[in-house]
Design a protein around this motif. Sequence first.
Motif, PDB file in Angstrom:
ATOM      1  N   HIS A  69       0.827  -1.201   0.000  1.00 53.41           N
ATOM      2  CA  HIS A  69       0.000   0.000   0.000  1.00 53.41           C
ATOM      3  C   HIS A  69       0.866   1.258   0.000  1.00 53.41           C
ATOM      4  O   HIS A  69       0.503   2.257  -0.632  1.00 53.41           O
ATOM      5  N   GLU A  77       1.611   1.820  -3.499  1.00 51.94           N
ATOM      6  CA  GLU A  77       0.450   2.343  -4.234  1.00 51.94           C
ATOM      7  C   GLU A  77       0.299   3.839  -4.018  1.00 51.94           C
ATOM      8  O   GLU A  77       0.033   4.583  -4.968  1.00 51.94           O
ATOM      9  N   ILE A  78       0.451   4.284  -2.777  1.00 55.01           N
ATOM     10  CA  ILE A  78       0.327   5.721  -2.487  1.00 55.01           C
ATOM     11  C   ILE A  78       1.424   6.500  -3.204  1.00 55.01           C
ATOM     12  O   ILE A  78       1.170   7.540  -3.810  1.00 55.01           O
ATOM     13  N   HIS A  94      -2.009   6.654  -5.884  1.00 47.97           N
ATOM     14  CA  HIS A  94      -3.347   6.265  -5.417  1.00 47.97           C
ATOM     15  C   HIS A  94      -3.713   7.051  -4.160  1.00 47.97           C
ATOM     16  O   HIS A  94      -2.849   7.485  -3.404  1.00 47.97           O
ATOM     17  N   LYS A  95      -5.005   7.204  -3.927  1.00 46.97           N
ATOM     18  CA  LYS A  95      -5.488   7.868  -2.720  1.00 46.97           C
ATOM     19  C   LYS A  95      -5.075   7.049  -1.495  1.00 46.97           C
ATOM     20  O   LYS A  95      -4.998   5.829  -1.556  1.00 46.97           O
ATOM     21  N   HIS A 110      -6.443   5.900   1.331  1.00 46.95           N
ATOM     22  CA  HIS A 110      -7.224   4.763   1.833  1.00 46.95           C
ATOM     23  C   HIS A 110      -7.830   3.947   0.691  1.00 46.95           C
ATOM     24  O   HIS A 110      -8.747   3.161   0.898  1.00 46.95           O
ATOM     25  N   TYR A 111      -7.253   4.110  -0.489  1.00 51.21           N
ATOM     26  CA  TYR A 111      -7.650   3.345  -1.666  1.00 51.21           C
ATOM     27  C   TYR A 111      -7.546   1.850  -1.395  1.00 51.21           C
ATOM     28  O   TYR A 111      -6.560   1.374  -0.856  1.00 51.21           O
ATOM     29  N   ASN A 112      -8.602   1.121  -1.721  1.00 51.72           N
ATOM     30  CA  ASN A 112      -8.579  -0.342  -1.710  1.00 51.72           C
ATOM     31  C   ASN A 112      -8.436  -0.976  -0.318  1.00 51.72           C
ATOM     32  O   ASN A 112      -7.916  -2.079  -0.200  1.00 51.72           O
ATOM     33  N   PHE A 113      -8.890  -0.276   0.740  1.00 49.76           N
ATOM     34  CA  PHE A 113      -8.808  -0.854   2.086  1.00 49.76           C
ATOM     35  C   PHE A 113      -9.532  -2.193   2.145  1.00 49.76           C
ATOM     36  O   PHE A 113      -9.049  -3.146   2.756  1.00 49.76           O
ATOM     37  N   ASP A 114     -10.697  -2.275   1.516  1.00 50.62           N
ATOM     38  CA  ASP A 114     -11.466  -3.519   1.558  1.00 50.62           C
ATOM     39  C   ASP A 114     -10.686  -4.693   0.984  1.00 50.62           C
ATOM     40  O   ASP A 114     -10.766  -5.810   1.500  1.00 50.62           O
ATOM     41  N   ARG A 155      -7.390  -4.995   1.021  1.00 49.12           N
ATOM     42  CA  ARG A 155      -6.358  -5.347   2.009  1.00 49.12           C
ATOM     43  C   ARG A 155      -6.974  -6.150   3.147  1.00 49.12           C
ATOM     44  O   ARG A 155      -6.416  -7.151   3.591  1.00 49.12           O
TER      45      ARG A 155
END
Length: 132
Positions: A45, A48-49, A53-54, A56-60, A62
């Motif tokens: 992550h 990704e940042i 990427h934002k 908290h992008y894709n927390f689900d 993770r």
Amino acid sequence: MLPLMCAVAGGFEMNLFSLINAYRRERGVKELAWSDSLFSLARAHTEEILDGHKPHYNFDARFERATIWGFRLCAENISINVSPHPPPPFAVLEGWRRSPGHDANLLRDLSHGAVAWGRKGDMHVVVFFACR
């Protein structure tokens, strides 16, 4: 292009993780055990940042990956700083402690965690990911 980070936890990450556990002890909360699996999620992550990427992008996604390892509840804190020098670990922790939502994540009833740090140019990203 400069390499973003190394493949294993370094001094910054382990120092911040130790500070988080010291804070948890001080507040009467059980320490977190280090998890290489959660470190891999936090590290990915961070990348990704740094790639745009934002936060908290894709927390689900993770969280879903963490459930494969048997975890049922997760929390994450993210710190982004722009500076030629990385922030000291204690400053990252203090920033999270001063934010009610981030502080609650630090003190949640969780069992395992990890910290990942990365840099791209003057942008420094720290991800704390913990689960139970």
